[in-house]
Design an enzyme around this catalytic site. Sequence first.
Site, PDB file in Angstrom:
ATOM      1  N   LEU A 108      50.864  -1.889   7.928  1.00 16.21           N
ATOM      2  CA  LEU A 108      49.953  -1.694   6.808  1.00 16.21           C
ATOM      3  C   LEU A 108      50.210  -2.657   5.664  1.00 16.21           C
ATOM      4  O   LEU A 108      49.366  -2.812   4.794  1.00 16.21           O
ATOM      5  CB  LEU A 108      50.045  -0.252   6.296  1.00 16.21           C
ATOM      6  CG  LEU A 108      49.635   0.828   7.299  1.00 16.21           C
ATOM      7  CD1 LEU A 108      49.845   2.213   6.706  1.00 16.21           C
ATOM      8  CD2 LEU A 108      48.187   0.646   7.722  1.00 16.21           C
ATOM      9  N   GLY A 109      51.367  -3.291   5.649  1.00 13.55           N
ATOM     10  CA  GLY A 109      51.636  -4.234   4.576  1.00 13.55           C
ATOM     11  C   GLY A 109      53.116  -4.408   4.328  1.00 13.55           C
ATOM     12  O   GLY A 109      53.937  -3.628   4.805  1.00 13.55           O
ATOM     13  N   GLY A 130      59.830  -3.438   0.359  1.00 13.40           N
ATOM     14  CA  GLY A 130      59.998  -3.174   1.778  1.00 13.40           C
ATOM     15  C   GLY A 130      58.685  -3.347   2.500  1.00 13.40           C
ATOM     16  O   GLY A 130      57.922  -4.255   2.210  1.00 13.40           O
ATOM     17  N   LYS A 131      58.405  -2.460   3.433  1.00 14.85           N
ATOM     18  CA  LYS A 131      57.166  -2.546   4.197  1.00 14.85           C
ATOM     19  C   LYS A 131      56.629  -1.151   4.450  1.00 14.85           C
ATOM     20  O   LYS A 131      57.330  -0.153   4.291  1.00 14.85           O
ATOM     21  CB  LYS A 131      57.401  -3.259   5.525  1.00 14.85           C
ATOM     22  CG  LYS A 131      58.359  -2.531   6.462  1.00 14.85           C
ATOM     23  CD  LYS A 131      58.532  -3.279   7.780  1.00 14.85           C
ATOM     24  CE  LYS A 131      59.253  -4.591   7.586  1.00 14.85           C
ATOM     25  NZ  LYS A 131      59.523  -5.295   8.862  1.00 14.85           N
ATOM     26  N   ASP A 172      52.569   4.038 -15.064  1.00 15.12           N
ATOM     27  CA  ASP A 172      52.101   2.817 -14.391  1.00 15.12           C
ATOM     28  C   ASP A 172      50.751   3.038 -13.718  1.00 15.12           C
ATOM     29  O   ASP A 172      50.548   2.673 -12.562  1.00 15.12           O
ATOM     30  CB  ASP A 172      53.129   2.336 -13.371  1.00 15.12           C
ATOM     31  CG  ASP A 172      52.837   0.912 -12.888  1.00 15.12           C
ATOM     32  OD1 ASP A 172      52.165   0.165 -13.642  1.00 15.12           O
ATOM     33  OD2 ASP A 172      53.253   0.547 -11.780  1.00 15.12           O
TER      34      ASP A 172
END
Length: 490
Positions: free
Chosen positions: A162-163, A168-169, A283
């Site tokens: 997914l990315g 991280g990933k 955020d």
Amino acid sequence: MHHCKRYRSPEPDPYLSYRWKRRRSYSREHEGRLRYPSRREPPPRRSRSRSHDRIPYQRRYREHRDSDTYRCEERSPSFGEDCYGSSRSRHRRRSRERGPYRTRKHAHHCHKRRTRSCSSASSRSQQSSKRSSRSVEDDKEGHLVCRIGDWLQERYEIVGNLGEGTFGKVVECLDHARGKSQVALKIIRNVGKYREAARLEINVLKKIKEKDKENKFLCVLMSDWFNFHGHMCIAFELLGKNTFEFLKENNFQPYPLPHVRHMAYQLCHALRFLHENQLTHTDLKPENILFVNSEFETLYNEHKSCEEKSVKNTSIRVADFGSATFDHEHHTTIVATRHYRPPEVILELGWAQPCDVWSIGCILFEYYRGFTLFQTHENREHLVMMEKILGPIPSHMIHRTRKQKYFYKGGLVWDENSSDGRYVKENCKPLKSYMLQDSLEHVQLFDLMRRMLEFDPAQRITLAEALLHPFFAGLTPEERSFHSSRNPSR
């Protein structure tokens, strides 16, 4: 016969009883998204050519939306921003947060560790030992090396990517403990600062889950977490694209007003819940707001003579709680991504829940027009833009701030004849002049935004008050209802 690899974790990390105190840098800008991606960092604005100043505002927004001079070294990168895979996000996050941090002596080699293969069932144990014959491997930056077909915890089967971001990933997995349900698994780099940030985020997500057992308050749902050989892993419900990514893929065509209204109502509902539980997100931005399902239909806009994507379902979830702060915790000086940062933060006057309200006002403008309200990355220019759009900064805020270098005799020090001065003069105008129509619902939206964008946080509308605003009278009964989703527990 080839077997896919199954990973097993060592003993769970005993941090649940860890009493945590948030540590962040004094000057931080974490702009970073599960399906969740991060922002580019273009060259510093001062280095642009003079021809750049003649670029139209909307086009310049697309090219330089994400620049800023602030850095954050100790935050959890945006859940919605670094994953669910926008190339824009990954480029920016790499340039911003890849620093001289190394947790191993040999930073330029892969790192391998043997996995355990114990299991309660003997047959399962034999299969596990075969599938665990390959070592657990990290790349030189501490990312876990994993492939489609690999398993983690004898539970999560990786079926897609997914990315990948600085933190991280994120991979798409089938959760075999829950009937092969789809989840997004966030795998944190095996680096101390990111591991610590993930622990803080997990604690916030656990608190939210305790307070919202039926998942009625639209915060992204954590279904599981575990420590896998130094990689903190968090499993989330699988969601759609984030609202910025959809906007970008739609060529920055703004969302229709009914979509803006429904998303605004959900945002106010979710953040009111957080605020009532003494939590400030800090955020909020379009990257951290995710569609539950981002399927769309393509429609032809006769007025603009072009095709536009229209999302079929505007249900959203709020994500990225890596920087969320409870009232009793230490409040760092700088919070919020630049474009959504309120004046009290820039002036270092302290902040609380109204910080989120300002960010929502900026987000609603971006949904409505397709570009950011405050396209800048420098404090003085940011304050000048605020005055051009919203009117003068209250004198009591000027008198209280330590940032007197921005002021002289109660007014902002600013050269309108400079290239930056001309840019602000040409592109910033009073808020109401950005209205696309003069109809009642457009007027009501801008009244709500103006109340959210009050300079003085004490005068800013609360989210409980915002939910009663006339702008939301146009919602359907279905849009006002919040359906609970399945809430898996560990």
